[in-house]
Design a protein around this motif. Structure first.
Motif, PDB file in Angstrom:
ATOM      1  N   GLU A  56       0.713  -1.195   0.370  1.00 40.44           N
ATOM      2  CA  GLU A  56      -0.093   0.063   0.216  1.00 40.44           C
ATOM      3  C   GLU A  56       0.344   0.898   0.183  1.00 40.44           C
ATOM      4  OE1 GLU A  56      -2.700  -0.742   3.415  1.00 40.44           O
ATOM      5  OE2 GLU A  56      -4.304  -1.246   1.982  1.00 40.44           O
ATOM      6  N   ARG A  57       2.297   1.277   0.778  1.00 36.99           N
ATOM      7  CA  ARG A  57       3.103   2.445   0.417  1.00 36.99           C
ATOM      8  C   ARG A  57       3.300   1.979  -0.294  1.00 36.99           C
ATOM      9  NH1 ARG A  57       8.037   2.885   4.714  1.00 36.99           N
ATOM     10  NH2 ARG A  57       8.670   4.479   3.261  1.00 36.99           N
ATOM     11  N   PHE A  58       3.975   1.395  -0.916  1.00 38.82           N
ATOM     12  CA  PHE A  58       4.853   1.504  -2.768  1.00 38.82           C
ATOM     13  C   PHE A  58       3.214   1.888  -3.552  1.00 38.82           C
ATOM     14  CE2 PHE A  58       7.600  -1.434  -0.768  1.00 38.82           C
ATOM     15  CZ  PHE A  58       8.938  -0.210  -0.870  1.00 38.82           C
ATOM     16  N   ARG A  59       2.396   1.912  -3.542  1.00 41.80           N
ATOM     17  CA  ARG A  59       0.988   2.124  -4.442  1.00 41.80           C
ATOM     18  C   ARG A  59       0.306   3.331  -4.487  1.00 41.80           C
ATOM     19  NH1 ARG A  59      -1.739   4.245  -7.319  1.00 41.80           N
ATOM     20  NH2 ARG A  59      -4.141   3.322  -8.373  1.00 41.80           N
ATOM     21  N   ALA A  60       1.228   3.792  -3.479  1.00 42.29           N
ATOM     22  CA  ALA A  60       1.212   5.381  -3.350  1.00 42.29           C
ATOM     23  C   ALA A  60       1.712   6.432  -4.407  1.00 42.29           C
ATOM     24  CB  ALA A  60       0.705   6.113  -1.897  1.00 42.29           C
ATOM     25  N   ASP A  61       2.886   5.660  -4.786  1.00 38.15           N
ATOM     26  CA  ASP A  61       3.696   6.549  -5.124  1.00 38.15           C
ATOM     27  C   ASP A  61       4.011   5.927  -6.945  1.00 38.15           C
ATOM     28  OD1 ASP A  61       4.982   8.398  -3.294  1.00 38.15           O
ATOM     29  OD2 ASP A  61       6.480   7.103  -2.795  1.00 38.15           O
ATOM     30  N   HIS A  62       3.338   4.904  -7.198  1.00 36.71           N
ATOM     31  CA  HIS A  62       3.461   3.709  -7.976  1.00 36.71           C
ATOM     32  C   HIS A  62       1.886   3.896  -8.948  1.00 36.71           C
ATOM     33  CE1 HIS A  62       7.637   4.448  -8.149  1.00 36.71           C
ATOM     34  NE2 HIS A  62       7.855   4.193  -7.036  1.00 36.71           N
ATOM     35  N   ALA A  63       2.758   3.487  -9.658  1.00 36.05           N
ATOM     36  CA  ALA A  63       1.066   2.286 -10.454  1.00 36.05           C
ATOM     37  C   ALA A  63       1.530   0.723 -10.054  1.00 36.05           C
ATOM     38  CB  ALA A  63       1.194   2.291 -11.837  1.00 36.05           C
ATOM     39  N   VAL A  64       0.272  -0.253  -9.865  1.00 37.47           N
ATOM     40  CA  VAL A  64       1.024  -1.338  -9.618  1.00 37.47           C
ATOM     41  C   VAL A  64       0.310  -2.311 -10.855  1.00 37.47           C
ATOM     42  CG1 VAL A  64       0.761  -3.153  -7.538  1.00 37.47           C
ATOM     43  CG2 VAL A  64       1.657  -0.709  -7.072  1.00 37.47           C
ATOM     44  N   SER A  65       0.977  -3.101 -11.116  1.00 34.89           N
ATOM     45  CA  SER A  65       0.637  -4.737 -11.916  1.00 34.89           C
ATOM     46  C   SER A  65       0.081  -5.880 -10.645  1.00 34.89           C
ATOM     47  CB  SER A  65       1.484  -4.826 -12.725  1.00 34.89           C
ATOM     48  OG  SER A  65       1.352  -5.790 -13.720  1.00 34.89           O
ATOM     49  N   LEU A  66      -0.862  -6.959 -11.125  1.00 33.44           N
ATOM     50  CA  LEU A  66      -1.319  -7.396 -10.560  1.00 33.44           C
ATOM     51  C   LEU A  66      -1.170  -8.765 -11.207  1.00 33.44           C
ATOM     52  CD1 LEU A  66      -3.775  -7.006  -7.895  1.00 33.44           C
ATOM     53  CD2 LEU A  66      -1.472  -7.178  -7.379  1.00 33.44           C
ATOM     54  N   HIS A  67       0.275  -9.347 -10.744  1.00 34.03           N
ATOM     55  CA  HIS A  67       0.552 -10.701 -11.873  1.00 34.03           C
ATOM     56  C   HIS A  67       0.459 -11.668 -10.986  1.00 34.03           C
ATOM     57  CE1 HIS A  67       2.005 -12.095 -15.438  1.00 34.03           C
ATOM     58  NE2 HIS A  67       3.282 -12.901 -14.665  1.00 34.03           N
ATOM     59  N   GLY A  68      -0.624 -12.856 -11.894  1.00 35.51           N
ATOM     60  CA  GLY A  68      -0.811 -13.909 -10.880  1.00 35.51           C
ATOM     61  C   GLY A  68      -0.288 -15.337 -11.375  1.00 35.51           C
ATOM     62  N   VAL A  69      -0.018 -15.763 -10.032  1.00 34.89           N
ATOM     63  CA  VAL A  69       0.516 -17.580 -10.767  1.00 34.89           C
ATOM     64  C   VAL A  69      -0.095 -18.767 -10.858  1.00 34.89           C
ATOM     65  CG1 VAL A  69       2.804 -16.301 -10.776  1.00 34.89           C
ATOM     66  CG2 VAL A  69       1.801 -17.818  -8.893  1.00 34.89           C
ATOM     67  N   LEU A  98      -2.809  -2.818 -14.201  1.00 36.15           N
ATOM     68  CA  LEU A  98      -3.534  -4.200 -14.278  1.00 36.15           C
ATOM     69  C   LEU A  98      -3.913  -5.855 -13.675  1.00 36.15           C
ATOM     70  CD1 LEU A  98       0.335  -3.146 -16.653  1.00 36.15           C
ATOM     71  CD2 LEU A  98      -1.781  -2.973 -18.236  1.00 36.15           C
ATOM     72  N   VAL A  99      -4.599  -6.105 -14.230  1.00 37.57           N
ATOM     73  CA  VAL A  99      -4.162  -7.582 -13.726  1.00 37.57           C
ATOM     74  C   VAL A  99      -3.731  -8.689 -14.578  1.00 37.57           C
ATOM     75  CG1 VAL A  99      -5.817  -9.409 -12.974  1.00 37.57           C
ATOM     76  CG2 VAL A  99      -5.981  -6.664 -12.079  1.00 37.57           C
ATOM     77  N   SER A 100      -3.130  -9.659 -13.798  1.00 37.89           N
ATOM     78  CA  SER A 100      -2.747 -10.204 -15.554  1.00 37.89           C
ATOM     79  C   SER A 100      -2.660 -11.994 -14.706  1.00 37.89           C
ATOM     80  CB  SER A 100      -1.216 -10.015 -16.235  1.00 37.89           C
ATOM     81  OG  SER A 100      -0.284 -10.020 -14.924  1.00 37.89           O
ATOM     82  N   LEU A 140     -14.378  -9.685 -11.374  1.00 33.99           N
ATOM     83  CA  LEU A 140     -12.942  -8.914 -11.065  1.00 33.99           C
ATOM     84  C   LEU A 140     -13.891  -7.325 -11.197  1.00 33.99           C
ATOM     85  CD1 LEU A 140      -9.303 -10.405 -11.728  1.00 33.99           C
ATOM     86  CD2 LEU A 140     -10.612 -10.444  -9.482  1.00 33.99           C
ATOM     87  N   GLY A 141     -15.076  -7.356 -11.984  1.00 33.92           N
ATOM     88  CA  GLY A 141     -15.638  -6.195 -12.733  1.00 33.92           C
ATOM     89  C   GLY A 141     -14.819  -5.595 -13.137  1.00 33.92           C
ATOM     90  N   ARG A 142     -13.699  -6.538 -13.825  1.00 30.36           N
ATOM     91  CA  ARG A 142     -12.725  -5.945 -15.325  1.00 30.36           C
ATOM     92  C   ARG A 142     -11.971  -6.316 -15.866  1.00 30.36           C
ATOM     93  NH1 ARG A 142      -7.422  -3.030 -12.304  1.00 30.36           N
ATOM     94  NH2 ARG A 142      -7.088  -3.630 -13.818  1.00 30.36           N
ATOM     95  N   LYS A 143     -11.377  -5.560 -16.684  1.00 31.60           N
ATOM     96  CA  LYS A 143     -10.285  -5.786 -18.185  1.00 31.60           C
ATOM     97  C   LYS A 143      -9.135  -6.615 -17.246  1.00 31.60           C
ATOM     98  CE  LYS A 143      -7.786  -4.538 -21.909  1.00 31.60           C
ATOM     99  NZ  LYS A 143      -7.580  -4.135 -23.067  1.00 31.60           N
ATOM    100  N   ILE A 144      -8.520  -8.284 -18.033  1.00 33.34           N
ATOM    101  CA  ILE A 144      -7.560  -9.038 -17.547  1.00 33.34           C
ATOM    102  C   ILE A 144      -6.751  -8.780 -18.610  1.00 33.34           C
ATOM    103  CG2 ILE A 144      -8.621 -10.218 -15.313  1.00 33.34           C
ATOM    104  CD1 ILE A 144      -7.900 -12.494 -17.261  1.00 33.34           C
TER     105      ILE A 144
END
Lengths: 288, 259, 92
Positions: A56-69, A98-100, A140-144
C-alpha cells in the motif's frame, strides 16, 4: 467504492520492475521514477500484516500491476472461487493499473502443481479457456491480461498455432494480452517455430504489457529461469515486437537469485532506451 | 465426452507422468520427438518439486537448519506426496507439515522437531493474520461492575499460543541466523506466546499459569472462569501485558461470543 | 464483594489505564505506516510464489525412484549437536 489511491497508469515509454521483498527498503529510500511495479498477486493474499502495508505504501507513489501465478485459467478443475475472491479483495484494496494471469493450467483433481503447465491448443480448449476468462473478468469487474507461457512440451492434439489461440482468447473475451517475449523466443528455439509469426498473429490493440526475462541454456533446450540477464536475441525480438505493436509498458522479470536493485534498474533502463528509439523512429516515419 | 472430461483426463495423465512413475506412457500425447519431449517433462517435475521445497524452506527455516539440506529435501518430497498443495498460494502450503514430521519415522530420534515446526507455522500465520482495530478501552471502562466477571476478551488475530513439552523456544532462538545452534536450555517445557506488534512477529515464553490463562481467554471463556483456571494466581500482570502489547482487540459481555 | 470479583475489577481498571494512555504503552499492533517511521515496517517474508513463473534449469536432477540414498534420512544439521543431549520431558 471510493478510491483510496491516486489513479496511476504505467507509462508505455518506460519499463517497470518487479517488486521483491529484498528491495523494499532500498526502493523506499531511493524512490526511483518507475513506470510501474509488478508483484505476484498471491504473495499479497495475506489477511493483513507487513506485506500488504508495504504494498500500500508503494502504491501511493506508483502504478501497480498484479500478476497472478495461480488462477489456473486452463484447468479442467472448476475455478477456485476462494482464490478468485482473494484476488478480488486484493484488487479492491490496491486499485492496480493492470491485472494479469497465465494461459496455462496448474491444478487437477484438487492437487496444485505449482507450475505454469501448457495447454493443448484446440477449439474445445479455446472455448473452455474463454468461458473462464470471461467469468474471471466478470467477478473482478475489470479486464485482465493473459500471458503466453513457456511450453517445454507440445501436444499431439494441438490444432491451432499458439499466436492464433492467444489472439482469439482476446478477441472473444475482450481481455488483453501480456506478451512474454522471452517465452515466445524460448518456444521458438525449443520447438523450431518462428517467434515473429507468433507476435504477428496478435492484434496490436490488445497487447497491454510486455515481459522480458533471462533464462538458461541446457542440454534439453532453453529454460525460462528468470534468474539471469535478458538474452541478446530477446532484446532483438523485443525491438521487432514494439516496432509492430508500438510502445507497451514493459517489465524485466527477475525472480530467483535476485540481484541488487541497481542491476534490476539497469535492465529496465535498457528496455527504456529501446522503447525511446522505437518511439522516435515511429514519429520520424509519421512526419515523413 | 465433454471438453472438460477430455481435458481432465489429459491433465491427470500429465500430472501422473510428471509426479508419478508413468512418464513414458505420456509420450503418445506429445508432438515432435518423443525422447526430447519426455526429457523436457522432467523440467516440469523438477520445477514443481523445487517450488514446493522452497515454499517449505521459507516457512520452516529453523527445521531446515536443524536437520540439514539432504534430510529436509527428502522430508519435503515425502510430505508433498502425502499432502500435495490444495491451493495455488504457496504461502499457505505447509499447514500440516508439523503433523507430518510428528509421524515421520526418520524424525523419531528428534521428538521435539514437530513442535519446532508448529512454532514456525504459528510465526508464519501470525505474520499474515488480519489487521484489527485496537480495543475500545473507553467502552471497556464503561462495563458495569456486575458484568465484569462475564466479560469475554477478543485476542488480536495474530495471537497464537504454542505449548510444547520441549524447550522449543530455546531451540528456535538458538537457530536464528546470528546464533550457533546451541540452545541455552536442553530440557523443560516451553509455552510460547506468538503475536504481531508494529508489523513484527514476537515470541515470549509464558509461565504455566500465564499460558493457561491466555489459552482460556483464546477459547472465549468469561474472565471469571479464565481467572479461576489456576487458583491463587494473580492474572493481572498477564492481562496487562496483553493490553500493553496490543493483543486485546475487543470484548463482549454476557453470553455473546466476542466479534 | 468476593475477592475474585475485586481482583477482576482492579485488573480491568489497570488495563483501561494502559489502553487510555494513562500508562506508557509500546507501539500498537498495527504500527501506523506513516512516512518517516521506517521502523514500523517490520519483516515481510520473501514471497513463496515468486518462483511460480520461473523454471529451474536442472532437469536431469529430478529423482523418481522410491529407494533414495540412506544418507537423506540422516539429519546433518545442528540437531546432531544437541540430538543426544535434549532430555525427554518430565512426567510424559
Amino acid at each position: 467504492m471510493t478510491a483510496r489511491f491516486p489513479p496511476r497508469a504505467p507509462d508505455p515509454r518506460k519499463a517497470g520492475i518487479g517488486l521483491r521483498t529484498a528491495h523494499f527498503e532500498a526502493l523506499a529510500r531511493s524512490r526511483p521514477a518507475l513506470s510501474f511495479l509488478e508483484v505476484h498477486s498471491e504473495n499479497y493474499f495475506a489477511d493483513g500484516g507487513p506485506s500488504l502495508a508495504w504494498l500500500e505504501r508503494f502504491r501511493a507513489d506508483h502504478a501497480v500491476s498484479l500478476h497472478g501465478v495461480g488462477l489456473s485459467l486452463g484447468s479442467a478443475d472448476p475455478i477456485d472461487r476462494e482464490h478468485l475472491a482473494r484476488l478480488a479483495r486484493l484488487a479492491g484494496r490496491i486499485e492496480p493499473a493492470l491485472v494479469s494471469e497465465h494461459l496455462c493450467w496448474s491444478s487437477i483433481g484438487g492437487e496444485h502443481l505449482s507450475e505454469l503447465l501448457p495447454l493443448p491448443y484446440s477449439e474445445e480448449v479455446l472455448a473452455h479457456v474463454c468461458d473462464r476468462v470471461a467469468s474471471v473478468q466478470e467477478r473482478l469487474g475489470r479486464k485482465i491480461l493473459v500471458e503466453n507461457v513457456c511450453a517445454y512440451v507440445r501436444y499431439a492434439s494441438s490444432t491451432i498455432p499458439e499466436g492464433e489461440f492467444v489472439a482469439e482468447v482476446a478477441r472473444r473475451t475482450g481481455c488483453g494480452v501480456l506478451l512474454d517475449v522471452n517465452n515466445a523466443w524460448i518456444n521458438s528455439v525449443n520447438h523450431g517455430t518462428d517467434a515473429m509469426r507468433f507476435i504477428d498473429a496478435l492484434d496490436p490493440s490488445t497487447v497491454g504489457e510486455i515481459h522480458l526475462a533471462g533464462g538458461e541454456v541446457t542440454a534439453d533446450g532453453l529454460v525460462d529461469t528468470h534468474g539471469a540477464p535478458v538474452f541478446p536475441e530477446v532484446w532483438a525480438l523485443f525491438e521487432k515486437a514494439i516496432a509492430r505493436l508500438g510502445a507497451v509498458p514493459t517489465l524485466v522479470e527477475w525472480d530467483v537469485d535476485i540481484p541488487e536493485l541497481a542491476v534490476l534498474l539497469a535492465e529496465a533502463a535498457k528496455a527504456d532506451a529501446i522503447l525511446a528509439s522505437s518511439i522516435e523512429r515511429a514519429s520520424r516515419k509519421a512526419a515523413a | 465426452m465433454t471438453v472438460t472430461e477430455g481435458l481432465a483426463r489429459l491433465q491427470a495423465q500429465f500430472a501422473a507422468a510428471v509426479l508419478g512413475e508413468d512418464g513414458a506412457g505420456f509420450a503418445r500425447h506429445l508432438a515432435g520427438d518423443a525422447g526430447a519431449g519426455l526429457r523436457r517433462l522432467a523440467i516440469y517435475r523438477n520445477a514443481i518439486l523445487a517450488n514446493r521445497r522452497r515454499a517449505l524452506r521459507a516457512a520452516f527455516p529453523v527445521v531446515a537448519r536443524l536437520v540439514g539440506d539432504g534430510f529436509f529435501d527428502e522430508a519435503a518430497l515425502r510430505y508433498g506426496e502425502a499432502c500435495p498443495p490444495g491451493g495455488a498460494d504457496l504461502n499457505r502450503y505447509g499447514a500440516t507439515f508439523a503433523a507430518f514430521l510428528a509421524a515421520y519415522p526418520h524424525a523419531a530420534a528428534m521428538p521435539w522437531l514437530a513442535d519446532v515446526a508448529r512454532l514456525e507455522w504459528a510465526w508464519h500465520e501470525s505474520l499474515a493474520a488480519a489487521d484489527a482495530p485496537g480495543m475500545d478501552f473507553a467502552a471497556l471502562s464503561r462495563v458495569p461492575e456486575g458484568e465484569q466477571p462475564g466479560l469475554r476478551l477478543l485476542l488480536h488475530p495474530s495471537v497464537r499460543l504454542v505449548r510444547s513439552a520441549w524447550p522449543v523456544l530455546s531451540i528456535w532462538e538458538a537457530n536464528q541466523p546470528d546464533r550457533d545452534g546451541t540452545p541455552d536450555r536442553e530440557d523443560g517445557a516451553d509455552d510460547v506466546l506468538v503475536w504481531r506488534e508494529a508489523q513484527r512477529v514476537l515470541l515470549a515464553r509464558l509461565a504455566p499459569p500465564e499460558a493457561a490463562f491466555v489459552d482460556a481467554v483464546a477459547r472465549g471463556l468469561a474472565l471469571e472462569e479464565a481467572a479461576g483456571i489456576t487458583d491463587a494466581w494473580d492474572f493481572t500482570p498477564m492481562l496487562q501485558r496483553l493490553a500493553l502489547h496490543g493483543m486485546l482487540c475487543g470484548f463482549s459481555t454476557g453470553d455473546r461470543v466476542p466479534a | 464483594m468476593n475477592p475474585k470479583r475485586a481482583l477482576i475489577r482492579s485488573a480491568l481498571a489497570g488495563v483501561v489505564a494502559i489502553g487510555l494512555g494513562q500508562v506508557a504503552v509500546s507501539n500498537a499492533a498495527e504500527g501506523e505506516p506513516a512516512a518517516g517511521k521506517e521502523k514500523c515496517y517490520g519483516i515481510a517474508k520473501a514471497g513463496q510464489n515468486d518462483c511460480g513463473t520461473a523454471t529451474h534449469a536442472c532437469a536431469g536432477l529430478a529423482r523418481k525412484d522410491n529407494a533414495p540414498d540412506e544418507w537423506k534420512y540422516v539429519a546433518k544439521g545442528t540437531c546432531t549437536k544437541m540430538g543426544g543431549k535434549l532430555n525427554p520431558p518430565r512426567g510424559k
